[in-house]
Design an enzyme around this catalytic site. Structure first.
Site, mmCIF file in Angstrom:
data_model
loop_
_atom_site.group_PDB
_atom_site.id
_atom_site.type_symbol
_atom_site.label_atom_id
_atom_site.label_comp_id
_atom_site.label_asym_id
_atom_site.label_seq_id
_atom_site.Cartn_x
_atom_site.Cartn_y
_atom_site.Cartn_z
ATOM 1 N N LEU A 39 0.860 -1.196 0.000
ATOM 2 C CA LEU A 39 0.000 0.000 0.000
ATOM 3 C C LEU A 39 0.888 1.235 0.000
ATOM 4 O O LEU A 39 1.932 1.239 0.653
ATOM 5 C CB LEU A 39 -0.881 -0.039 1.249
ATOM 6 C CG LEU A 39 -1.645 1.211 1.709
ATOM 7 C CD1 LEU A 39 -2.907 0.789 2.462
ATOM 8 C CD2 LEU A 39 -0.810 2.131 2.601
ATOM 9 N N ASN A 40 0.504 2.273 -0.773
ATOM 10 C CA ASN A 40 1.126 3.584 -0.548
ATOM 11 C C ASN A 40 0.073 4.679 -0.431
ATOM 12 O O ASN A 40 -0.864 4.488 0.367
ATOM 13 C CB ASN A 40 2.311 3.874 -1.470
ATOM 14 C CG ASN A 40 2.075 3.839 -2.951
ATOM 15 O OD1 ASN A 40 1.624 2.849 -3.495
ATOM 16 N ND2 ASN A 40 2.399 4.902 -3.640
ATOM 17 N N ASP A 41 0.176 5.760 -1.137
ATOM 18 C CA ASP A 41 -0.611 6.973 -0.864
ATOM 19 C C ASP A 41 -2.114 6.760 -0.640
ATOM 20 O O ASP A 41 -2.758 6.034 -1.395
ATOM 21 C CB ASP A 41 -0.535 7.946 -2.057
ATOM 22 C CG ASP A 41 0.842 8.048 -2.654
ATOM 23 O OD1 ASP A 41 1.796 7.482 -2.108
ATOM 24 O OD2 ASP A 41 0.958 8.710 -3.709
ATOM 25 N N GLN A 57 -3.293 3.703 -3.002
ATOM 26 C CA GLN A 57 -2.404 3.017 -3.939
ATOM 27 C C GLN A 57 -2.169 1.598 -3.425
ATOM 28 O O GLN A 57 -1.883 1.405 -2.232
ATOM 29 C CB GLN A 57 -1.070 3.774 -4.039
ATOM 30 C CG GLN A 57 -1.182 5.113 -4.733
ATOM 31 C CD GLN A 57 -1.378 4.956 -6.229
ATOM 32 O OE1 GLN A 57 -0.438 4.675 -6.964
ATOM 33 N NE2 GLN A 57 -2.609 5.135 -6.695
ATOM 34 N N SER A 102 -1.811 8.213 -8.180
ATOM 35 C CA SER A 102 -2.596 8.945 -7.165
ATOM 36 C C SER A 102 -3.523 10.003 -7.744
ATOM 37 O O SER A 102 -3.302 10.527 -8.830
ATOM 38 C CB SER A 102 -1.649 9.583 -6.158
ATOM 39 O OG SER A 102 -1.161 8.573 -5.327
ATOM 40 N N ARG A 169 2.022 14.810 -12.180
ATOM 41 C CA ARG A 169 0.985 13.870 -11.729
ATOM 42 C C ARG A 169 0.276 14.280 -10.445
ATOM 43 O O ARG A 169 0.562 15.302 -9.869
ATOM 44 C CB ARG A 169 1.614 12.492 -11.527
ATOM 45 C CG ARG A 169 2.736 12.453 -10.518
ATOM 46 C CD ARG A 169 3.192 11.004 -10.271
ATOM 47 N NE ARG A 169 4.436 10.972 -9.539
ATOM 48 C CZ ARG A 169 5.646 10.901 -10.084
ATOM 49 N NH1 ARG A 169 5.784 10.822 -11.384
ATOM 50 N NH2 ARG A 169 6.726 10.894 -9.318
ATOM 51 N N ASP A 170 -0.628 13.415 -10.026
ATOM 52 C CA ASP A 170 -1.345 13.482 -8.741
ATOM 53 C C ASP A 170 -2.334 14.654 -8.660
ATOM 54 O O ASP A 170 -2.227 15.535 -7.788
ATOM 55 C CB ASP A 170 -0.359 13.551 -7.554
ATOM 56 C CG ASP A 170 0.697 12.447 -7.602
ATOM 57 O OD1 ASP A 170 0.405 11.385 -8.191
ATOM 58 O OD2 ASP A 170 1.806 12.650 -7.065
ATOM 59 N N GLU A 224 5.587 15.925 -5.347
ATOM 60 C CA GLU A 224 4.490 14.980 -5.559
ATOM 61 C C GLU A 224 3.278 15.363 -4.698
ATOM 62 O O GLU A 224 3.404 16.078 -3.709
ATOM 63 C CB GLU A 224 4.940 13.559 -5.185
ATOM 64 C CG GLU A 224 6.068 13.036 -6.071
ATOM 65 C CD GLU A 224 6.371 11.557 -5.814
ATOM 66 O OE1 GLU A 224 6.437 10.807 -6.788
ATOM 67 O OE2 GLU A 224 6.538 11.157 -4.654
HETATM 68 C C1 FRU Z 1 3.881 9.181 -4.156
HETATM 69 C C2 FRU Z 1 3.756 8.630 -5.565
HETATM 70 C C3 FRU Z 1 2.867 9.520 -6.428
HETATM 71 C C4 FRU Z 1 2.374 8.570 -7.473
HETATM 72 C C5 FRU Z 1 2.196 7.295 -6.673
HETATM 73 C C6 FRU Z 1 2.455 6.015 -7.428
HETATM 74 O O1 FRU Z 1 4.213 8.199 -3.244
HETATM 75 O O2 FRU Z 1 5.024 8.470 -6.160
HETATM 76 O O3 FRU Z 1 3.514 10.645 -6.968
HETATM 77 O O4 FRU Z 1 1.191 8.973 -8.065
HETATM 78 O O5 FRU Z 1 3.099 7.380 -5.584
HETATM 79 O O6 FRU Z 1 2.184 4.914 -6.630
#
Ligand code: FRU
Length: 477
Positions: A39-41, A57, A102, A169-170, A224
């Site tokens: 898991l991330n963001d 994520q 994201s 992005r994002d 980001e």
């Molecule tokens: C931040 C990031 C975002 C991107 C996402 C990809 O942790 O790098 O910039 O959209 O994670 O998983």
């Protein structure tokens, strides 16, 4: 477009990961985690039809994070008890083939509108910074938050302004007056961070408006996950810079999270800064946070309780146990004297049980122990010296105008992080099996960190010539 085998094989892979996960003591008791894998963001945070939707994520098959990102999904009525939902978004179209990156959500006319980055990596000899990467901004519409009705590109990667690398992005979307705005994080061709601002009246046609703010060479090469909101008549830009040069106290993690206070001129689309930017969290594991407003009008933040690329300095041994990373507990944001303050969401008081209350200098303090708990200390006399040991080998230290978080072996490479602090008024600690969130001086400063103590490491030892009150609660699963 995605390989059919992927979906056929996933249940079997997840079953195997779950067998390891079942036996893992470090699985968190009351934080949001990946069911399996990585898991991330936090993404698309929104309160819709009385349901809180938390997307994130997610790569369910790979605890190490290799593989493509999806959006995992969890829902809640109270932000404390959550339900695991089906994966919400997956890399399945030609414009997001290598990862559903994201993004954010916003409600309009009883529908949910999602904006995210579709990541595509072209074949060939590329560095994927200045060539070979396509990052499209995509709009997805849902009537219920569980399934997608429509999905299309609103800003193709070919349409971004000149002067930027492939990293843009994002999207975070919000309303201001009669317009909708969208901010994107970017890396310029000179390797400086920037935030781009787009404008729309209908979510379909987005006009490039301006560079909201751009960084100097020492302020990171890529910014980001931008988030832009108002608190107490100030505009606040929250973002996650990569490559910030460390100072004496700050920016020692591979990547950081900062906020910049200011006033936006919406006509020209620039942010006039008030003061410098400040680090939002001082622990080892905090990145890519996102905020949203709930139906009670609160500005709530979730962060990723993790960061990319921490190795070789520090690592997460849960990879071998089938999963990695978690989200922080939700925190309400307030602006107090130009400082962003984080307050643990009050709903979490519902997890409290077996309350204990005592004076700091009483014998009862010596009998405290615990693994999964909330502990609050309010000083009646401001201490010059405070020292606390907790869990296996973690220390919290205040002396000589510094507050320090230190780990021993249970930090898996995490050693020490510190801040300058004039005075210590109070501390609130939230401990889960393998995480700590330490709120200092009513949330003015926060340390978020992972730790991997041996089972039943439960010491709590408080030293110093101290006067004040302690409250302690075990926290329910
Ligand atoms: C931040 C990031 C975002 C991107 C996402 C990809 O942790 O790098 O910039 O959209 O994670 O998983």
């Amino acid at each position: 477009m995605r390989d059919k085998n992927y979906w056929n094989e996933l249940p079997e892979i997840q079953k195997k990961l779950k067998e390891k996960i079942k036996k893992d003591y470090w699985r968190l008791d009351w934080h949001l985690m990946p069911e399996t894998g990585w898991l991330n963001d936090p993404n698309g945070l929104v309160h819709f039809d009385d349901v809180y939707h938390i997307y994130h994520q997610y790569t369910p098959e790979a605890p190490s994070g290799e593989g493509k990102r999806h959006w995992g999904h969890k829902t809640s009525k109270d932000l404390v008890n959550f339900k695991e939902e089906e994966i919400f978004l997956s890399p399945e179209t030609s414009f997001d083939l290598d990862g559903v990156f994201s993004g954010s959500a916003i409600e309009k006319d009883d529908k949910l509108h999602f904006f995210y980055t579709g990541n595509v990596e072209q074949e060939g000899d590329h560095d994927y910074n200045f060539s070979g990467r396509e990052q499209n901004t995509i709009h997805a519409i849902s009537t219920d938050g569980y399934t997608i009705d429509e999905q299309h590109v609103i800003i193709p990667y070919t349409d971004y302004p000149a002067g930027y690398s492939d990293h843009i992005r994002d999207p975070k979307v919000f309303q201001k007056g009669d317009h909708y705005y969208l901010v994107l994080g970017a890396r310029s061709r000179e390797n400086k961070g920037a935030i781009l601002l787009y404008k729309s009246t209908d979510f379909e046609k987005w006009e490039y408006h301006s560079v909201l703010i751009k960084g100097r060479f020492d302020e990171g090469y890529m910014w980001e996950c931008p988030d832009l909101f108002e608190l107490e008549d100030n505009d606040i830009l929250l973002f996650s810079p990569q490559g910030l040069l460390p100072t004496n106290y700050y920016y020692h993690n591979p990547y950081s999270v900062v906020y910049q206070l200011g006033k936006i001129d919406w006509e020209i689309g620039t942010l006039e800064k008030i003061g410098k930017f400040k680090q939002l969290d001082h622990g080892f594991d905090f990145y890519a946070p996102q905020t949203f407003i709930d139906k009670k009008g609160r500005r709530i933040l979730f962060g990723w309780m993790g960061i990319g690329d921490t190795e070789p300095e520090y690592s997460n041994p849960t990879i071998a146990r089938g999963w990695q990373h978690a989200l922080t507990m939700p925190r309400e944001l307030k602006l107090v004297e130009e400082k962003l303050v984080q307050i643990p969401l009050k709903e979490y008081q519902s997890l409290r049980q077996n309350h204990k209350k005592m004076l700091l200098n009483s014998q009862d303090v010596k009998k405290l122990y615990g693994e999964i708990y909330e502990l609050s200390i309010i000083f009646d006399e401001l201490p010059d010296n405070f020292h606390m040991r907790l869990r296996e080998d973690t220390e919290l230290i205040f002396k000589a105008n510094e507050f320090i978080l230190k780990h021993g072996e249970s930090g898996y490479g995490r050693r020490a992080r510190k801040i300058e602090l004039e005075q210590l008024y109070n501390i609130r600690i939230f401990s889960d099996t393998s995480s700590l969130e330490v709120f200092i001086n009513d949330g003015e400063d926060v340390f978020t960190t992972r730790l991997y103590p041996k089972k039943e490491s439960n010491q709590i030892k408080i030293d110093g010539d101290l006067n004040g009150k302690v409250e302690f609660w075990e926290l329910k699963k």
